[in-house]
Design a protein around this motif. Structure first.
Motif, PDB file in Angstrom:
ATOM      1  N   VAL B 175       0.910  -1.185  -0.143  1.00  0.00           N
ATOM      2  CA  VAL B 175      -0.217   0.077  -0.028  1.00  0.00           C
ATOM      3  C   VAL B 175       0.966   1.191   0.086  1.00  0.00           C
ATOM      4  CG1 VAL B 175      -1.623   1.204   1.141  1.00  0.00           C
ATOM      5  CG2 VAL B 175      -1.824  -1.115   1.128  1.00  0.00           C
ATOM      6  N   THR B 176       1.693   1.483   0.827  1.00  0.00           N
ATOM      7  CA  THR B 176       2.745   2.543   0.966  1.00  0.00           C
ATOM      8  C   THR B 176       3.942   2.465  -0.046  1.00  0.00           C
ATOM      9  OG1 THR B 176       3.825   1.491   3.045  1.00  0.00           O
ATOM     10  CG2 THR B 176       2.376   3.169   3.276  1.00  0.00           C
ATOM     11  N   GLN B 177       4.337   1.112  -0.307  1.00  0.00           N
ATOM     12  CA  GLN B 177       5.524   1.052  -1.132  1.00  0.00           C
ATOM     13  C   GLN B 177       5.258   1.483  -2.509  1.00  0.00           C
ATOM     14  OE1 GLN B 177       7.192  -2.993  -1.777  1.00  0.00           O
ATOM     15  NE2 GLN B 177       9.156  -2.176  -0.894  1.00  0.00           N
ATOM     16  N   ALA B 178       4.112   1.037  -3.135  1.00  0.00           N
ATOM     17  CA  ALA B 178       3.701   1.113  -4.344  1.00  0.00           C
ATOM     18  C   ALA B 178       3.520   2.751  -4.537  1.00  0.00           C
ATOM     19  CB  ALA B 178       2.476   0.388  -4.909  1.00  0.00           C
ATOM     20  N   ARG B 179       2.962   3.342  -3.557  1.00  0.00           N
ATOM     21  CA  ARG B 179       2.817   4.792  -3.755  1.00  0.00           C
ATOM     22  C   ARG B 179       4.077   5.484  -4.046  1.00  0.00           C
ATOM     23  NH1 ARG B 179      -2.247   6.449  -2.200  1.00  0.00           N
ATOM     24  NH2 ARG B 179      -2.307   4.931  -0.354  1.00  0.00           N
ATOM     25  N   VAL B 180       5.287   5.143  -3.149  1.00  0.00           N
ATOM     26  CA  VAL B 180       6.593   5.614  -3.343  1.00  0.00           C
ATOM     27  C   VAL B 180       7.126   5.245  -4.721  1.00  0.00           C
ATOM     28  CG1 VAL B 180       8.944   5.686  -2.586  1.00  0.00           C
ATOM     29  CG2 VAL B 180       6.968   5.338  -0.914  1.00  0.00           C
ATOM     30  N   ASP B 181       6.980   4.152  -5.031  1.00  0.00           N
ATOM     31  CA  ASP B 181       7.637   3.531  -6.305  1.00  0.00           C
ATOM     32  C   ASP B 181       6.839   4.074  -7.683  1.00  0.00           C
ATOM     33  OD1 ASP B 181       9.073   1.806  -4.559  1.00  0.00           O
ATOM     34  OD2 ASP B 181       8.066  -0.101  -5.407  1.00  0.00           O
ATOM     35  N   SER B 182       5.750   4.334  -7.596  1.00  0.00           N
ATOM     36  CA  SER B 182       4.812   4.753  -8.647  1.00  0.00           C
ATOM     37  C   SER B 182       5.348   6.256  -8.771  1.00  0.00           C
ATOM     38  CB  SER B 182       3.453   4.853  -8.544  1.00  0.00           C
ATOM     39  OG  SER B 182       2.733   5.604  -7.412  1.00  0.00           O
ATOM     40  N   GLY B 183       5.549   7.114  -7.598  1.00  0.00           N
ATOM     41  CA  GLY B 183       6.007   8.359  -7.683  1.00  0.00           C
ATOM     42  C   GLY B 183       7.357   8.497  -8.580  1.00  0.00           C
ATOM     43  N   GLU B 184       8.130   7.736  -8.087  1.00  0.00           N
ATOM     44  CA  GLU B 184       9.420   7.419  -8.789  1.00  0.00           C
ATOM     45  C   GLU B 184       9.426   7.421 -10.136  1.00  0.00           C
ATOM     46  OE1 GLU B 184      12.224   5.542  -5.204  1.00  0.00           O
ATOM     47  OE2 GLU B 184      11.930   4.428  -7.101  1.00  0.00           O
ATOM     48  N   ALA B 185       8.620   6.175 -10.415  1.00  0.00           N
ATOM     49  CA  ALA B 185       8.565   5.697 -11.847  1.00  0.00           C
ATOM     50  C   ALA B 185       7.761   6.933 -12.771  1.00  0.00           C
ATOM     51  CB  ALA B 185       7.709   4.538 -12.011  1.00  0.00           C
ATOM     52  N   LEU B 186       6.865   7.412 -12.258  1.00  0.00           N
ATOM     53  CA  LEU B 186       6.081   8.662 -13.122  1.00  0.00           C
ATOM     54  C   LEU B 186       7.166   9.783 -13.256  1.00  0.00           C
ATOM     55  CD1 LEU B 186       3.563   9.550 -14.051  1.00  0.00           C
ATOM     56  CD2 LEU B 186       2.976  10.591 -12.057  1.00  0.00           C
ATOM     57  N   GLY B 187       7.962  10.189 -12.058  1.00  0.00           N
ATOM     58  CA  GLY B 187       8.993  11.391 -12.503  1.00  0.00           C
ATOM     59  C   GLY B 187      10.073  10.758 -13.613  1.00  0.00           C
ATOM     60  N   LEU B 188      10.722   9.582 -13.474  1.00  0.00           N
ATOM     61  CA  LEU B 188      11.406   9.231 -14.600  1.00  0.00           C
ATOM     62  C   LEU B 188      10.455   9.168 -16.094  1.00  0.00           C
ATOM     63  CD1 LEU B 188      13.231   6.367 -12.720  1.00  0.00           C
ATOM     64  CD2 LEU B 188      14.207   8.403 -13.482  1.00  0.00           C
ATOM     65  N   THR B 189       9.310   8.678 -15.958  1.00  0.00           N
ATOM     66  CA  THR B 189       8.643   8.570 -17.410  1.00  0.00           C
ATOM     67  C   THR B 189       8.579  10.034 -17.883  1.00  0.00           C
ATOM     68  OG1 THR B 189       7.525   6.845 -16.509  1.00  0.00           O
ATOM     69  CG2 THR B 189       6.607   8.031 -18.450  1.00  0.00           C
ATOM     70  N   LEU B 190       8.024  11.084 -17.025  1.00  0.00           N
ATOM     71  CA  LEU B 190       7.998  12.355 -17.464  1.00  0.00           C
ATOM     72  C   LEU B 190       9.279  12.985 -17.976  1.00  0.00           C
ATOM     73  CD1 LEU B 190       5.151  13.767 -14.826  1.00  0.00           C
ATOM     74  CD2 LEU B 190       4.797  12.833 -17.031  1.00  0.00           C
ATOM     75  N   ARG B 191      10.335  12.667 -17.059  1.00  0.00           N
ATOM     76  CA  ARG B 191      11.842  13.042 -17.383  1.00  0.00           C
ATOM     77  C   ARG B 191      12.371  12.446 -18.692  1.00  0.00           C
ATOM     78  NH1 ARG B 191      15.933  14.143 -19.147  1.00  0.00           N
ATOM     79  NH2 ARG B 191      17.968  14.240 -18.441  1.00  0.00           N
ATOM     80  N   TRP B 192      12.154  11.330 -19.128  1.00  0.00           N
ATOM     81  CA  TRP B 192      13.090  10.568 -20.046  1.00  0.00           C
ATOM     82  C   TRP B 192      12.202  10.236 -21.147  1.00  0.00           C
ATOM     83  CZ3 TRP B 192      18.189  10.653 -19.587  1.00  0.00           C
ATOM     84  CH2 TRP B 192      18.815  10.604 -18.519  1.00  0.00           C
ATOM     85  N   CYS B 193      10.707  10.241 -21.204  1.00  0.00           N
ATOM     86  CA  CYS B 193      10.070  10.102 -22.273  1.00  0.00           C
ATOM     87  C   CYS B 193       9.772  11.409 -22.736  1.00  0.00           C
ATOM     88  CB  CYS B 193       8.572   9.320 -22.157  1.00  0.00           C
ATOM     89  SG  CYS B 193       8.942   7.668 -21.552  1.00  0.00           S
ATOM     90  N   ASP B 194      10.671  11.910 -23.439  1.00  0.00           N
ATOM     91  CA  ASP B 194      10.544  13.474 -23.561  1.00  0.00           C
ATOM     92  C   ASP B 194      10.584  13.680 -25.434  1.00  0.00           C
ATOM     93  OD1 ASP B 194      13.285  12.277 -24.601  1.00  0.00           O
ATOM     94  OD2 ASP B 194      14.289  13.582 -23.476  1.00  0.00           O
TER      95      ASP B 194
END
Lengths: 224, 224
Positions: B175-194
């Motif tokens: 419940v908590t880990q997926a919240r942290v992980d998805s935040g990371e993955a979303l940040g990377l996706t927005l940054r690198w899928c450019d």
């Protein structure tokens, strides 16, 4: 092959083909390289260093054994570093800076030779496509690395005094780290290369890896 | 696409295609599964769980950015565990044992359905062959996981009281880990899928991942 014969076959490959006998390496240890040759070696070897975590991640990705993955993972951290610990790639960048190279230029791959890129990419690709125990065996050049690192460190201190001592952290750390790592890799190879076919492929894998390291020096030596 | 439009496109894919709407999932949360259906789900979903570190290692292996690799590595440790911390795969095995399954049978893949294996293998293969930012985007089903995990935990406590509370560590931690992980993955996706092309492939990657999870439940649902 018995474990003893298998180990002897692996050792024979390294004694014959490891790059400590390459003419460029012999000249390096004899203090005969020019500063430009040292820098060329450092820049090109960096491409190998920075590719190691990708090779080790490929082994993890191919390995269904959780315990093996847990044992192998530290190799990625050792090179990439983690919070509070710089790691081998950063240590190599400081070697490059100690040799008078610009960090940004090294990171951008300025001076990277095609032959070096081909050889290193072949190594990463090997780890991606071969069975993971065979890819593990390819890392057994580490068995021969501690002696080479100790000799290299002595040679740099004696012959290349224009490079500051602070640049040698990578060499220093690898003397002990390669001993631990090669012990782990050897244990995994003996345990998991458990058929005549896998043993044969493990010996071939180590020969291939020796060829990779040898080709690096060929390209660097011939770029003069 | 602007970042806002890109994020909206990703969210729309998840809202439409995430497996929280799958009939099997709806029945699970309504308390309508038989014990055998719960066990079938647990055994088959285990194949997904145990494959996650191999998927994440494939992403590492394809990624030349050291900082990204450093940020992504914990995902492997989270599932494989490390000395003193059991990890998600072990937690799932305890869920299986809590459901009355034998650990050895689960590890041996007894009851693993072909359709599940095909879907999970397709996911690992996707991470091996797609550009790493696109593979990162495929993990964004995590954006929708915390709500699903919280609902699942409540449903198991309410409807499947034959499963002991101690078996639910995996659900709780995610419940908590997926919240942290998805935040990371979303940040990377927005940054690198450019680029428009990478943005388009990222949206497709998330749709593909939703299809993987959906197919798992199709195979499990139809095995009755």
């Amino acid at each position: 092959m018995t474990s003893e014969d298998f180990l002897a076959a692996l050792r024979a490959v390294g004694e014959q083909g490891y790059h400590h006998r390459h003419p460029f390496h012999v000249r390096m240890n004899a203090g005969e390289l020019t500063p430009d040759e040292v820098r060329r070696w450092v820049v090109n070897r960096f491409y190998y260093q920075r590719s190691i975590p990708r090779k080790d991640a490929a082994i993890l990705s191919n390995c269904p054994e959780r315990e093996v993955r847990r044992a192998w993972l530290h190799r990625i951290v050792d090179h990439d570093g983690h919070e509070g610990s710089e790691g081998g790639i950063e240590a190599w960048l400081r070697l490059a800076e100690g040799c008078g190279l610009k960090r940004a230029a090294v990171l951008a791959g300025e001076g990277l030779l095609p032959g070096v890129q081909f050889a290193v990419d072949a190594y990463v690709n090997f780890a991606r496509t071969e069975p993971w125990p065979v890819a593990v065996a390819s890392s057994l050049t580490e068995m021969f690395a501690p002696d080479l690192m100790a000799e290299r460190l002595a040679a740099f201190r004696a012959h290349y005094q224009w490079v500051p001592e602070s640049a040698f952290d990578y060499f220093r750390s690898r003397v002990t780290q390669a001993r631990v790592d090669s012990g782990e890799a050897l244990g995994l190879t003996l345990r998991w290369c458990d058929t005549p076919e896998l043993q044969r492929r493990a010996v071939e894998a180590l020969r291939f890896k020796c060829d990779v390291l040898w080709s690096l020096l060929d390209a660097i030596d011939h770029a003069a």
